[in-house]
Write an enzyme that holds these catalytic residues in place. Structure first.
Site, PDB file in Angstrom:
ATOM      1  CB  VAL A  82      -0.781   0.035   1.313  1.00 23.17           C
ATOM      2  CG1 VAL A  82      -1.540   1.174   1.541  1.00 23.17           C
ATOM      3  CG2 VAL A  82      -2.023  -1.506   0.783  1.00 23.17           C
ATOM      4  CD  GLU A 114       9.637 -16.645   0.529  1.00 31.35           C
ATOM      5  OE1 GLU A 114      10.232 -16.144   0.214  1.00 31.35           O
ATOM      6  OE2 GLU A 114       9.859 -18.082   0.685  1.00 31.35           O
ATOM      7  CG  ASN A 119       7.311  -5.988   7.361  1.00 29.36           C
ATOM      8  OD1 ASN A 119       6.963  -4.595   7.926  1.00 29.36           O
ATOM      9  ND2 ASN A 119       7.331  -5.579   5.964  1.00 29.36           N
ATOM     10  CE1 TYR A 126       0.479 -10.520   4.812  1.00 33.38           C
ATOM     11  CE2 TYR A 126       2.974  -9.780   5.778  1.00 33.38           C
ATOM     12  CZ  TYR A 126       1.995 -10.104   4.695  1.00 33.38           C
ATOM     13  OH  TYR A 126       2.309  -9.413   3.752  1.00 33.38           O
TER      14      TYR A 126
HETATM   15  C1  LIG Z   1       1.945  -3.973   5.294  1.00 32.01           C
HETATM   16  C2  LIG Z   1       0.724  -2.678   4.850  1.00 32.01           C
HETATM   17  C3  LIG Z   1       0.340  -3.920   3.959  1.00 32.01           C
HETATM   18  C4  LIG Z   1      -0.053  -2.680   5.768  1.00 32.01           C
HETATM   19  O1  LIG Z   1      -1.387  -2.252   4.758  1.00 32.01           O
HETATM   20  P1  LIG Z   1      -2.259  -0.838   5.308  1.00 32.01           P
HETATM   21  O2  LIG Z   1      -3.174  -0.346   4.000  1.00 32.01           O
HETATM   22  O3  LIG Z   1      -0.948   0.114   6.433  1.00 32.01           O
HETATM   23  O4  LIG Z   1      -2.800  -1.948   6.227  1.00 32.01           O
HETATM   24  P2  LIG Z   1      -4.181  -1.534   7.284  1.00 32.01           P
HETATM   25  O5  LIG Z   1      -4.288  -0.569   7.729  1.00 32.01           O
HETATM   26  O6  LIG Z   1      -4.960  -2.248   6.718  1.00 32.01           O
HETATM   27  O7  LIG Z   1      -3.619  -2.061   8.770  1.00 32.01           O
HETATM   28  C5  LIG Z   1      -4.447  -3.451   9.274  1.00 32.01           C
HETATM   29  C6  LIG Z   1      -4.575  -3.944  10.739  1.00 32.01           C
HETATM   30  O8  LIG Z   1      -2.039  -3.811  10.783  1.00 32.01           O
HETATM   31  C7  LIG Z   1      -1.773  -3.748  11.643  1.00 32.01           C
HETATM   32  N1  LIG Z   1      -0.907  -3.308  11.001  1.00 32.01           N
HETATM   33  C8  LIG Z   1      -0.647  -2.330   9.363  1.00 32.01           C
HETATM   34  N2  LIG Z   1       0.790  -1.594   9.767  1.00 32.01           N
HETATM   35  C9  LIG Z   1       1.284  -1.502  11.149  1.00 32.01           C
HETATM   36  C10 LIG Z   1       2.400  -0.952  11.900  1.00 32.01           C
HETATM   37  N3  LIG Z   1       2.646  -0.184  11.129  1.00 32.01           N
HETATM   38  N4  LIG Z   1       2.343  -0.989  12.800  1.00 32.01           N
HETATM   39  C11 LIG Z   1       1.454  -2.193  13.239  1.00 32.01           C
HETATM   40  N5  LIG Z   1       0.635  -2.645  13.333  1.00 32.01           N
HETATM   41  C12 LIG Z   1       0.331  -2.414  11.639  1.00 32.01           C
HETATM   42  C13 LIG Z   1      -2.529  -2.801  12.410  1.00 32.01           C
HETATM   43  O9  LIG Z   1      -3.419  -4.252  13.330  1.00 32.01           O
HETATM   44  C14 LIG Z   1      -3.479  -2.658  11.245  1.00 32.01           C
HETATM   45  O10 LIG Z   1      -5.217  -2.250  12.428  1.00 32.01           O
HETATM   46  P3  LIG Z   1      -4.700  -0.428  13.233  1.00 32.01           P
HETATM   47  O11 LIG Z   1      -4.420   0.486  11.521  1.00 32.01           O
HETATM   48  O12 LIG Z   1      -6.646  -0.768  13.532  1.00 32.01           O
HETATM   49  O13 LIG Z   1      -4.291  -0.743  14.265  1.00 32.01           O
HETATM   50  C15 LIG Z   1       1.799  -1.409   4.298  1.00 32.01           C
HETATM   51  O14 LIG Z   1       2.504  -1.483   5.586  1.00 32.01           O
HETATM   52  C16 LIG Z   1       2.809  -1.566   3.441  1.00 32.01           C
HETATM   53  O15 LIG Z   1       2.708  -1.878   2.293  1.00 32.01           O
HETATM   54  N6  LIG Z   1       4.043  -1.974   3.836  1.00 32.01           N
HETATM   55  C17 LIG Z   1       5.308  -1.630   2.532  1.00 32.01           C
HETATM   56  C18 LIG Z   1       5.561  -3.299   2.055  1.00 32.01           C
HETATM   57  C19 LIG Z   1       5.223  -4.820   2.707  1.00 32.01           C
HETATM   58  O16 LIG Z   1       6.210  -4.414   3.205  1.00 32.01           O
HETATM   59  N7  LIG Z   1       4.531  -5.417   2.367  1.00 32.01           N
HETATM   60  C20 LIG Z   1       4.521  -6.540   3.602  1.00 32.01           C
HETATM   61  C21 LIG Z   1       5.487  -7.613   3.116  1.00 32.01           C
HETATM   62  S1  LIG Z   1       5.970  -9.338   3.245  1.00 32.01           S
END
Ligand SMILES: CC(C)(COP(=O)(O)OP(=O)(O)OC[C@H]1O[C@@H](n2cnc3c(N)ncnc32)[C@H](O)[C@@H]1OP(=O)(O)O)[C@@H](O)C(=O)NCCC(=O)NCCS
Length: 156
Positions: A82, A114, A119, A126
């Site tokens: 995202v 993975e 992270n 997850y």
């Molecule tokens: C991981 C990722 C996809 C999450 O996307 P997002 O749209 O921010 O996720 P959401 O808003 O749906 O979050 C849902 C829940 O996940 C958890 N969460 C997401 N990001 C978090 C963070 N940085 N720290 C702690 N909890 C987190 C929380 O429980 C969150 O719920 P809340 O906001 O009500 O507390 C995004 O941070 C990203 O793109 N990261 C870089 C790419 C990456 O690392 N991808 C995964 C590789 S395997």
């Protein structure tokens, strides 16, 4: 409140935008060639979140995407991303739920992924969705970092 975005399958024409997301989200982004390959491969499932702005049917820009594939009863989540400025508003969780349900429809009872051990944000997402740790690959990444292997089991 009106939704600000919707999920839809990614199309070949989305490749440049998916690459923009890759570059913004990963240190080793997928190339355009790799994205095009995935978009053309029937084994791959690609789902994107698109802003509900602009003129339909084109719509607004893409906020994130997820890609996965499955063979027989096993699925693999390859990418979940995202855009940084769009995080923590539910897009990642919705993409994850959407791709898991597509994998289930394709017959994947178990789904693996993975993730870097450091992270924390992704790991929390997850974990909340129901993934559990299934293994660890020591020094898997180029910087020596471990990869955690997570598994999700569809109920039933
Ligand atoms: C991981 C990722 C996809 C999450 O996307 P997002 O749209 O921010 O996720 P959401 O808003 O749906 O979050 C849902 C829940 O996940 C958890 N969460 C997401 N990001 C978090 C963070 N940085 N720290 C702690 N909890 C987190 C929380 O429980 C969150 O719920 P809340 O906001 O009500 O507390 C995004 O941070 C990203 O793109 N990261 C870089 C790419 C990456 O690392 N991808 C995964 C590789 S395997």
């Amino acid at each position: 409140m009106k939704p600000k975005w919707r999920l839809r399958p990614a199309l070949e024409s989305d490749a440049p935008e998916l690459q923009r997301i890759e570059r913004a989200c990963f240190g080793e982004p997928w190339t355009l060639a790799l994205l095009n390959e995935a978009l053309r491969d029937p084994k791959y499932l690609l789902l994107c979140a698109q802003e509900l702005a602009g003129v339909e049917p084109e719509g607004g820009s893409l906020l994130g995407y997820a890609t996965a594939w499955s063979v027989l009863d096993e699925g693999q989540l390859d990418r979940l991303a995202v855009l940084p400025e769009q995080r923590r508003s539910g897009v990642g969780r919705a993409l994850l739920a959407g791709i898991l349900s597509k994998l289930q429809a394709a017959g994947a009872a178990s789904v693996f992924l993975e993730v870097r051990a450091s992270n924390a944000g992704a790991l929390e997402l997850y974990r909340r969705v129901g993934f559990v740790e299934a293994g660890r690959r020591k020094g898997y990444y180029e910087n020596g970092e471990d990869a955690l292997i997570l598994r999700f089991e569809h109920a039933g």
